[in-house]
Design a protein around this motif. Structure first.
Motif, PDB file in Angstrom:
ATOM      1  N   THR A  11       0.830  -1.213   0.000  1.00 49.34           N
ATOM      2  CA  THR A  11       0.000   0.000   0.000  1.00 49.34           C
ATOM      3  C   THR A  11       0.859   1.254   0.000  1.00 49.34           C
ATOM      4  O   THR A  11       0.595   2.205  -0.750  1.00 49.34           O
ATOM      5  CB  THR A  11      -0.927   0.009   1.229  1.00 49.34           C
ATOM      6  N   GLU A  12       1.911   1.258   0.815  1.00 48.85           N
ATOM      7  CA  GLU A  12       2.805   2.413   0.873  1.00 48.85           C
ATOM      8  C   GLU A  12       3.478   2.665  -0.467  1.00 48.85           C
ATOM      9  O   GLU A  12       3.749   3.813  -0.838  1.00 48.85           O
ATOM     10  CB  GLU A  12       3.866   2.201   1.955  1.00 48.85           C
ATOM     11  N   LEU A  13       3.759   1.598  -1.192  1.00 48.03           N
ATOM     12  CA  LEU A  13       4.422   1.722  -2.490  1.00 48.03           C
ATOM     13  C   LEU A  13       3.429   1.929  -3.626  1.00 48.03           C
ATOM     14  O   LEU A  13       3.843   2.133  -4.772  1.00 48.03           O
ATOM     15  CB  LEU A  13       5.269   0.474  -2.755  1.00 48.03           C
ATOM     16  N   ASN A  14       2.155   1.823  -3.304  1.00 55.41           N
ATOM     17  CA  ASN A  14       1.103   1.960  -4.316  1.00 55.41           C
ATOM     18  C   ASN A  14       1.237   0.901  -5.406  1.00 55.41           C
ATOM     19  O   ASN A  14       1.018   1.168  -6.595  1.00 55.41           O
ATOM     20  CB  ASN A  14       1.120   3.375  -4.930  1.00 55.41           C
ATOM     21  N   TRP A  15       1.612  -0.303  -4.983  1.00 60.41           N
ATOM     22  CA  TRP A  15       1.688  -1.422  -5.914  1.00 60.41           C
ATOM     23  C   TRP A  15       0.319  -2.089  -6.039  1.00 60.41           C
ATOM     24  O   TRP A  15      -0.587  -1.847  -5.240  1.00 60.41           O
ATOM     25  CB  TRP A  15       2.735  -2.438  -5.445  1.00 60.41           C
ATOM     26  N   ASN A  16       0.205  -2.938  -7.026  1.00 62.16           N
ATOM     27  CA  ASN A  16      -1.049  -3.613  -7.336  1.00 62.16           C
ATOM     28  C   ASN A  16      -1.220  -4.848  -6.446  1.00 62.16           C
ATOM     29  O   ASN A  16      -0.753  -5.937  -6.764  1.00 62.16           O
ATOM     30  CB  ASN A  16      -1.062  -4.006  -8.815  1.00 62.16           C
ATOM     31  N   GLU A  17      -1.929  -4.680  -5.337  1.00 64.55           N
ATOM     32  CA  GLU A  17      -2.052  -5.755  -4.351  1.00 64.55           C
ATOM     33  C   GLU A  17      -2.777  -6.974  -4.911  1.00 64.55           C
ATOM     34  O   GLU A  17      -2.529  -8.105  -4.484  1.00 64.55           O
ATOM     35  CB  GLU A  17      -2.767  -5.236  -3.106  1.00 64.55           C
ATOM     36  N   SER A  18      -3.644  -6.772  -5.880  1.00 61.74           N
ATOM     37  CA  SER A  18      -4.391  -7.899  -6.448  1.00 61.74           C
ATOM     38  C   SER A  18      -3.492  -8.848  -7.243  1.00 61.74           C
ATOM     39  O   SER A  18      -3.882  -9.982  -7.540  1.00 61.74           O
ATOM     40  CB  SER A  18      -5.523  -7.395  -7.341  1.00 61.74           C
ATOM     41  N   ALA A  19      -2.287  -8.380  -7.587  1.00 64.75           N
ATOM     42  CA  ALA A  19      -1.358  -9.219  -8.363  1.00 64.75           C
ATOM     43  C   ALA A  19      -0.462 -10.071  -7.482  1.00 64.75           C
ATOM     44  O   ALA A  19       0.287 -10.921  -7.994  1.00 64.75           O
ATOM     45  CB  ALA A  19      -0.497  -8.340  -9.269  1.00 64.75           C
ATOM     46  N   LEU A  20      -0.523  -9.879  -6.154  1.00 62.64           N
ATOM     47  CA  LEU A  20       0.378 -10.616  -5.267  1.00 62.64           C
ATOM     48  C   LEU A  20       0.066 -12.100  -5.232  1.00 62.64           C
ATOM     49  O   LEU A  20       0.975 -12.927  -5.419  1.00 62.64           O
ATOM     50  CB  LEU A  20       0.322 -10.033  -3.850  1.00 62.64           C
ATOM     51  N   GLN A  21      -1.180 -12.459  -5.015  1.00 62.47           N
ATOM     52  CA  GLN A  21      -1.502 -13.885  -4.894  1.00 62.47           C
ATOM     53  C   GLN A  21      -1.226 -14.660  -6.183  1.00 62.47           C
ATOM     54  O   GLN A  21      -0.689 -15.778  -6.123  1.00 62.47           O
ATOM     55  CB  GLN A  21      -2.955 -14.063  -4.452  1.00 62.47           C
ATOM     56  N   PRO A  22      -1.567 -14.118  -7.367  1.00 61.41           N
ATOM     57  CA  PRO A  22      -1.169 -14.828  -8.591  1.00 61.41           C
ATOM     58  C   PRO A  22       0.343 -15.037  -8.693  1.00 61.41           C
ATOM     59  O   PRO A  22       0.789 -16.093  -9.172  1.00 61.41           O
ATOM     60  CB  PRO A  22      -1.677 -13.907  -9.703  1.00 61.41           C
ATOM     61  N   LEU A  23       1.144 -14.072  -8.240  1.00 60.12           N
ATOM     62  CA  LEU A  23       2.596 -14.224  -8.237  1.00 60.12           C
ATOM     63  C   LEU A  23       3.010 -15.348  -7.302  1.00 60.12           C
ATOM     64  O   LEU A  23       3.827 -16.215  -7.674  1.00 60.12           O
ATOM     65  CB  LEU A  23       3.259 -12.915  -7.814  1.00 60.12           C
ATOM     66  N   LEU A  24       2.449 -15.375  -6.085  1.00 51.42           N
ATOM     67  CA  LEU A  24       2.801 -16.417  -5.115  1.00 51.42           C
ATOM     68  C   LEU A  24       2.359 -17.792  -5.604  1.00 51.42           C
ATOM     69  O   LEU A  24       3.077 -18.785  -5.430  1.00 51.42           O
ATOM     70  CB  LEU A  24       2.169 -16.102  -3.763  1.00 51.42           C
ATOM     71  N   ASN A  25       1.190 -17.864  -6.219  1.00 46.76           N
ATOM     72  CA  ASN A  25       0.729 -19.143  -6.768  1.00 46.76           C
ATOM     73  C   ASN A  25       1.672 -19.650  -7.847  1.00 46.76           C
ATOM     74  O   ASN A  25       2.007 -20.843  -7.898  1.00 46.76           O
ATOM     75  CB  ASN A  25      -0.681 -18.989  -7.351  1.00 46.76           C
ATOM     76  N   PHE A  26       2.106 -18.735  -8.707  1.00 50.62           N
ATOM     77  CA  PHE A  26       3.045 -19.083  -9.768  1.00 50.62           C
ATOM     78  C   PHE A  26       4.358 -19.598  -9.190  1.00 50.62           C
ATOM     79  O   PHE A  26       4.887 -20.620  -9.637  1.00 50.62           O
ATOM     80  CB  PHE A  26       3.283 -17.856 -10.653  1.00 50.62           C
ATOM     81  N   LEU A  27       4.870 -18.896  -8.194  1.00 53.58           N
ATOM     82  CA  LEU A  27       6.128 -19.305  -7.565  1.00 53.58           C
ATOM     83  C   LEU A  27       6.015 -20.703  -6.961  1.00 53.58           C
ATOM     84  O   LEU A  27       6.918 -21.534  -7.111  1.00 53.58           O
ATOM     85  CB  LEU A  27       6.531 -18.295  -6.490  1.00 53.58           C
ATOM     86  N   GLU A  28       4.922 -20.959  -6.282  1.00 56.84           N
ATOM     87  CA  GLU A  28       4.753 -22.274  -5.656  1.00 56.84           C
ATOM     88  C   GLU A  28       4.637 -23.368  -6.703  1.00 56.84           C
ATOM     89  O   GLU A  28       5.219 -24.451  -6.566  1.00 56.84           O
ATOM     90  CB  GLU A  28       3.533 -22.265  -4.741  1.00 56.84           C
ATOM     91  N   GLU A  29       3.891 -23.098  -7.752  1.00 53.86           N
ATOM     92  CA  GLU A  29       3.744 -24.078  -8.840  1.00 53.86           C
ATOM     93  C   GLU A  29       5.083 -24.396  -9.496  1.00 53.86           C
ATOM     94  O   GLU A  29       5.284 -25.510  -9.992  1.00 53.86           O
ATOM     95  CB  GLU A  29       2.782 -23.526  -9.901  1.00 53.86           C
ATOM     96  N   LYS A  30       5.986 -23.418  -9.484  1.00 57.20           N
ATOM     97  CA  LYS A  30       7.281 -23.567 -10.144  1.00 57.20           C
ATOM     98  C   LYS A  30       8.379 -24.007  -9.171  1.00 57.20           C
ATOM     99  O   LYS A  30       9.559 -23.710  -9.372  1.00 57.20           O
ATOM    100  CB  LYS A  30       7.668 -22.261 -10.831  1.00 57.20           C
ATOM    101  N   HIS A  31       7.994 -24.713  -8.119  1.00 58.39           N
ATOM    102  CA  HIS A  31       8.938 -25.388  -7.219  1.00 58.39           C
ATOM    103  C   HIS A  31       9.857 -24.431  -6.467  1.00 58.39           C
ATOM    104  O   HIS A  31      10.993 -24.768  -6.141  1.00 58.39           O
ATOM    105  CB  HIS A  31       9.778 -26.409  -7.995  1.00 58.39           C
TER     106      HIS A  31
END
Length: 359
Positions: free
Chosen positions: A51-71
């Motif tokens: 929030t402080e960085l004004n980043w797109n918070e809705s994109a966090l979970q897709p990133l984490l899901n991708f990372l987990e899927e990719k071992h």
């Protein structure tokens, strides 16, 4: 009256120049005084929120899901030194150690620079000045062409098809030093150069002059001629932060800034994307390990052009992006197929990262 007007005109011009000079002054986004450094003997590490960085918070979970899927085992994003995101997957924890693989080559780059600044070595001098002759099986006149800088830039000219063994009989002449780029384990001889010049062991010199100063915890392990560094993820992030801060940690310049500039820019005329064991984005072409082919385009097209990276086998990553004030670390198993440095995962990951940081 004319004289008074003249003085007023001069004064006005001087004030105008002064204001213009101040307005034109831009600050380096990587000035160490603006960077947060975590304490060297503590688990404390300040954070900054999405929030402080004004980043797109809705994109966090897709990133984490991708990372987990990719071992992935672990993933950290730093912004100006502070932790934005830190996640562990698949049984990994913040205290678990993992191998850096070839991403750890950049540690050798750093320590070589420190040894040079300490007056122990000169990277432009030939390797045999420190190790003696016959450290390869190349003819003496060819061996004497190989400098420490050739090892840093992967241009030793030694045969890269003979495996990782760095015994003299396995280091065979293929081309004159500086005329051929080839990814080769011979770089590890720089560790011998530093240890010999320092009258110490590689581990001791590394710990005293680098690791201990920035709070890293880890160890070097010899694996079939490979010198592999193992550490927790935060130690990897600490090293990335040191690079982002141009070699400075708090008030101490640990690695010479000019040397780091050379290390993170093109080091030779053959492979634009290679510095001193660092991979460079934003160039017009690149070479890859175990190949003499030149590929057109950026190394990682969707990553920022000023990014430079430590890339290790099976997708061990340190990305440093000065323009975005970012250091990003990924440890884990291979995302897809085994690889030695670059993989498709790099660009796929950056697409996800861009979704997060570009609000």
């Amino acid at each position: 009256m004319k004289l008074t007007y003249f003085y007023l005109l001069i004064l006005s011009l001087l004030l105008s120049f002064s204001c213009s000079s101040e307005d034109d002054t831009t600050t380096n986004p990587n000035e160490p005084e603006s960077i947060y450094f975590p304490p060297t003997n503590s688990e404390i590490w300040e954070t900054v929120s999405l929030t402080e960085l004004n980043w797109n918070e809705s994109a966090l979970q897709p990133l984490l899901n991708f990372l987990e899927e990719k071992h992935t085992k672990s993933f950290i994003i730093l912004y100006d030194g502070k932790i934005v995101e830190e996640h562990y997957f698949n049984g990994h924890t913040n205290s678990t150690t993992w191998y850096w693989a070839s991403a750890g080559k950049t540690l050798t780059t750093a320590v070589a620079g420190i040894a040079q600044e300490n007056g122990l070595i000169n990277i432009n001098h030939k390797v045999s000045d420190y190790l003696g002759t016959n450290w390869t099986s190349a003819p003496l006149e060819k061996e004497n062409l190989i400098t420490c800088k050739n090892l840093l830039s992967m241009t030793s000219g030694l045969d890269d098809t003979t495996g990782d063994d760095v015994d003299p009989n396995n280091l065979q002449y293929m081309a004159d030093a500086g005329t051929r780029w080839a990814y080769h384990n011979v770089y590890v001889k720089l560790q011998d150069v530093v240890a010999t010049a320092a009258n110490s062991t590689w581990d001791n010199y590394f710990n005293t002059n680098l690791s201990d100063k920035i709070g890293m915890t880890g160890s070097w392990v010899d694996l079939n001629s490979l010198s592999v560094y193992f550490s927790n993820t935060r130690s990897m992030a600490r090293f990335g932060l040191l690079m982002y801060a141009n070699g400075q940690w708090e008030n101490e310049q640990i690695i010479d800034e000019d040397y780091l500039y050379q290390a993170t820019n093109t080091s030779q005329a053959i492979n634009e994307t290679y510095g001193y064991l660092w991979w460079l984005n934003g160039k017009s072409s690149y070479h890859l390990p175990q190949s003499q082919l030149e590929f057109p385009g950026n190394l990682i097209p969707d990553a920022p052009s000023d990014m430079y990276a430590a890339l290790g086998k099976n997708d061990q990553k340190i990305y440093v992006v000065p323009s975005k004030k970012l250091v990003i670390v990924r440890m884990g198993q291979s995302a897809d197929d085994d690889n030695f440095a670059l993989s498709n995962f790099d660009n796929d990951l950056w697409i996800k990262i861009n979704d997060l940081i570009n609000s």
